[in-house]
Write an enzyme that holds these catalytic residues in place. Structure first.
Site, PDB file in Angstrom:
ATOM      1  N   HIS A 124      -7.522  -0.606  -5.399  1.00 53.01           N
ATOM      2  CA  HIS A 124      -7.441  -0.213  -3.990  1.00 53.01           C
ATOM      3  C   HIS A 124      -8.466   0.877  -3.649  1.00 53.01           C
ATOM      4  CE1 HIS A 124      -3.463  -2.053  -2.521  1.00 53.01           C
ATOM      5  NE2 HIS A 124      -3.796  -2.649  -3.665  1.00 53.01           N
ATOM      6  N   HIS A 181     -28.035  13.049  -5.635  1.00 53.57           N
ATOM      7  CA  HIS A 181     -29.249  13.313  -6.408  1.00 53.57           C
ATOM      8  C   HIS A 181     -29.201  12.756  -7.824  1.00 53.57           C
ATOM      9  CE1 HIS A 181     -33.133  15.131  -7.210  1.00 53.57           C
ATOM     10  NE2 HIS A 181     -33.175  15.544  -5.955  1.00 53.57           N
ATOM     11  N   MET A 211     -10.167   2.331  -0.091  1.00 59.49           N
ATOM     12  CA  MET A 211      -8.946   2.939   0.427  1.00 59.49           C
ATOM     13  C   MET A 211      -8.820   4.393  -0.005  1.00 59.49           C
ATOM     14  SD  MET A 211      -5.462   0.806   0.738  1.00 59.49           S
ATOM     15  CE  MET A 211      -4.465   1.018   2.208  1.00 59.49           C
ATOM     16  N   HIS A 222      -5.792   8.896  -1.159  1.00 59.94           N
ATOM     17  CA  HIS A 222      -6.143   7.532  -1.530  1.00 59.94           C
ATOM     18  C   HIS A 222      -4.886   6.706  -1.748  1.00 59.94           C
ATOM     19  CE1 HIS A 222      -5.185   8.029  -5.884  1.00 59.94           C
ATOM     20  NE2 HIS A 222      -5.613   9.269  -5.699  1.00 59.94           N
ATOM     21  N   CYS A 223      -5.051   5.405  -1.775  1.00 58.42           N
ATOM     22  CA  CYS A 223      -3.957   4.492  -2.067  1.00 58.42           C
ATOM     23  C   CYS A 223      -3.736   4.465  -3.579  1.00 58.42           C
ATOM     24  CB  CYS A 223      -4.280   3.099  -1.534  1.00 58.42           C
ATOM     25  SG  CYS A 223      -2.871   1.962  -1.525  1.00 58.42           S
ATOM     26  N   HIS A 227      -3.857  14.462  -2.251  1.00 59.69           N
ATOM     27  CA  HIS A 227      -4.140  15.532  -3.206  1.00 59.69           C
ATOM     28  C   HIS A 227      -3.865  16.905  -2.596  1.00 59.69           C
ATOM     29  CE1 HIS A 227      -7.045  13.097  -6.024  1.00 59.69           C
ATOM     30  NE2 HIS A 227      -5.964  12.417  -5.699  1.00 59.69           N
ATOM     31  N   HIS A 275       0.832  -1.197   0.000  1.00 60.95           N
ATOM     32  CA  HIS A 275       0.000   0.000   0.000  1.00 60.95           C
ATOM     33  C   HIS A 275       0.870   1.252   0.000  1.00 60.95           C
ATOM     34  CE1 HIS A 275      -3.585  -2.433   0.850  1.00 60.95           C
ATOM     35  NE2 HIS A 275      -2.866  -3.060   1.775  1.00 60.95           N
ATOM     36  N   GLU A 278     -28.758  24.404  -4.492  1.00 64.23           N
ATOM     37  CA  GLU A 278     -29.581  23.266  -4.076  1.00 64.23           C
ATOM     38  C   GLU A 278     -28.835  21.942  -4.186  1.00 64.23           C
ATOM     39  OE1 GLU A 278     -32.855  22.480  -6.762  1.00 64.23           O
ATOM     40  OE2 GLU A 278     -31.873  23.681  -8.319  1.00 64.23           O
ATOM     41  N   THR A 279     -28.074  21.772  -5.266  1.00 63.06           N
ATOM     42  CA  THR A 279     -27.342  20.535  -5.507  1.00 63.06           C
ATOM     43  C   THR A 279     -25.968  20.889  -6.032  1.00 63.06           C
ATOM     44  OG1 THR A 279     -29.386  19.373  -6.056  1.00 63.06           O
ATOM     45  CG2 THR A 279     -27.343  18.334  -6.758  1.00 63.06           C
ATOM     46  N   HIS A 314     -27.028  16.513  -2.245  1.00 64.12           N
ATOM     47  CA  HIS A 314     -28.226  17.349  -2.115  1.00 64.12           C
ATOM     48  C   HIS A 314     -28.855  17.088  -0.747  1.00 64.12           C
ATOM     49  CE1 HIS A 314     -32.006  19.361  -3.183  1.00 64.12           C
ATOM     50  NE2 HIS A 314     -32.629  18.318  -2.666  1.00 64.12           N
ATOM     51  N   ASP A 324      -1.489   8.692  -1.538  1.00 64.90           N
ATOM     52  CA  ASP A 324      -1.355   9.881  -2.384  1.00 64.90           C
ATOM     53  C   ASP A 324      -2.259  10.959  -1.806  1.00 64.90           C
ATOM     54  OD1 ASP A 324      -1.735  11.860  -4.318  1.00 64.90           O
ATOM     55  OD2 ASP A 324      -2.539  10.512  -5.836  1.00 64.90           O
TER      56      ASP A 324
END
Length: 401
Positions: A206, A367, A211, A195-196, A160, A155, A340-341, A316, A158
């Site tokens: 993964h 939604h 993950m 994330h992996c 971001h 494993h 709203e969304t 939403h 990363d």
């Protein structure tokens, strides 16, 4: 499904070898590129222009500390908690930058998605999604990644939120029994996925096995709407949306496996069709309903962090409109008002602020209503307080003449 031990060991060896080879090739290419740039110019290659140059200048303008100076910074350990909860944190940073220590233990474990489907989940710290990490802009995040000997796969992680090739993924590879430590500086305020990403097909495998997680980097002076108005909140909840791909056998029954990686071929064959068998919040159908529902009171302001590491999704809140929203997750953006969304792009996290004005059970959904009602992407928000007839009132019941 039973497999003999020799085959299981062969598969483990194959998985480890594949991910190491893929990562080695990527790191080798990076090293060669860096060497070529240095040979041509005496410094790393620089092709920045326009906006890229401005963005780079913003990062470079922030105080840069030497190793000796970083060593003198105060150190704090962040106690990780399982989603949807957030770790204890200050809304406004106190003092200067800190080194925030985070220890993440990888767990490969049986995972029940609903009454019928289960999988061997790959998890950061035992939960899907992994725990939310909260720091302030300018802090240093020192991550200890532990891969216990009892696990069967390689494993890494990363971020971001980090600045640097592969988000630290190339610096954190750990085989079972190994521990890696990596530090990154929180230069950009916002919400981000981690994330992996071991390499090759193991990257999506993964991620879709659970993950992934999120980081929130708060501005040092606290949240604002981008127009000069400070924004406060009483609670923070983290909703990690997860797509699962659970294969079925020739009888239409969900297949069951006992070892991490054992279902690689079957899962990836299914995943290439891009149609998940489950789309859920926080790892399971109903994880955030019933006893697991999120809670608030009328008048409380809630900050929602919503991530999806792999697919686009559409958060939403039924019965509410976001007071403020950072759809792309960047606190450098001017906050949206009254949306709203939202749409969360695959591989990112968004942030949404809402002050609850009415009591009741609110449904928080993806939604795409097929994904909500048929695949499981539904959560509940239970709000206590006094009803306000001015906002909503039942004038006539449906069964009255």
């Amino acid at each position: 499904m039973e497999h003999n031990n020799d085959k299981t060991m062969d598969r483990r060896s194959f998985l480890r070898g594949t991910t190491l080879a893929s990562t080695g090739a990527a790191l080798g290419a990076m090293t060669m590129a860096g060497t070529a740039g240095a040979a041509n110019t005496g410094t790393p290659a620089n092709t920045e222009s326009g906006y890229d140059q401005i963005a780079s200048a913003e990062i470079k303008s922030k105080p840069s500390l030497s190793e000796a100076e970083i060593a003198k910074l105060p150190r704090v350990k962040q106690k990780l908690v399982a989603p949807p909860f957030a770790p204890e944190h200050d809304h406004v940073a106190k003092g200067g930058p800190k080194v925030v220590e985070v220890t993440i233990t990888i767990e490969e474990k049986p995972w029940q998605i609903d009454d019928e489907a289960e999988t061997i989940a790959l998890t950061f710290h035992g939960s899907v999604p992994g725990p939310l990490i909260v720091v302030h802009e300018g802090d240093y995040v020192e991550v200890t990644l532990e891969n216990p000997e009892s696990n069967g796969m390689e494993h890494n992680v990363d971020f971001h939120s980090a600045t640097g090739a592969l988000g630290g993924g190339g610096l954190t590879h750990v085989l079972p029994g190994e521990t890696a430590i990596m530090r990154w500086k929180a230069t950009k305020p916002g919400a981000f996925v981690y994330h992996c990403a071991p390499g090759g097909s193991m990257i999506p495998y993964h991620v879709i096995k659970g993950m992934n997680g999120a980081v929130v980097v708060l501005p040092r002076d606290g949240l604002t709407d981008g127009r000069g108005k400070a924004i406060t909140y009483d609670k923070m909840y983290y909703i990690g949306e997860q797509d699962f791909y659970v294969p079925k056998d020739e009888n239409g029954e969900y297949m069951k496996f006992t070892e991490a990686g054992e279902d690689f071929s079957e899962v990836m064959d299914l995943a290439r069709g891009l149609i998940p068998t489950h789309e859920v919040f926080n790892g399971k159908v109903g994880a955030l309903t019933g006893d697991g529902a999120m809670k608030a009171k009328v008048g409380e302001k809630v900050l929602f962090i919503h991530s999806q590491a792999n697919r686009d999704c559409r958060p939403h809140l039924i019965g509410g409109h976001w007071n403020y929203s950072w759809e792309a997750g960047s606190f450098d953006d001017i906050a949206g008002r009254g949306h709203e969304t939202a749409i969360i792009r695959g591989g990112s996290a968004g942030v949404f602020h809402y002050e609850f004005l009415q009591p009741g059970v609110y449904a928080y959904v993806n939604h795409n209503l097929i994904e909500a009602t048929e695949l499981g992407a539904v959560a509940h928000m239970v709000v206590e307080g006094e009803w306000d007839d001015d906002l909503m009132k039942q004038i006539k019941k449906g069964d009255e003449s």
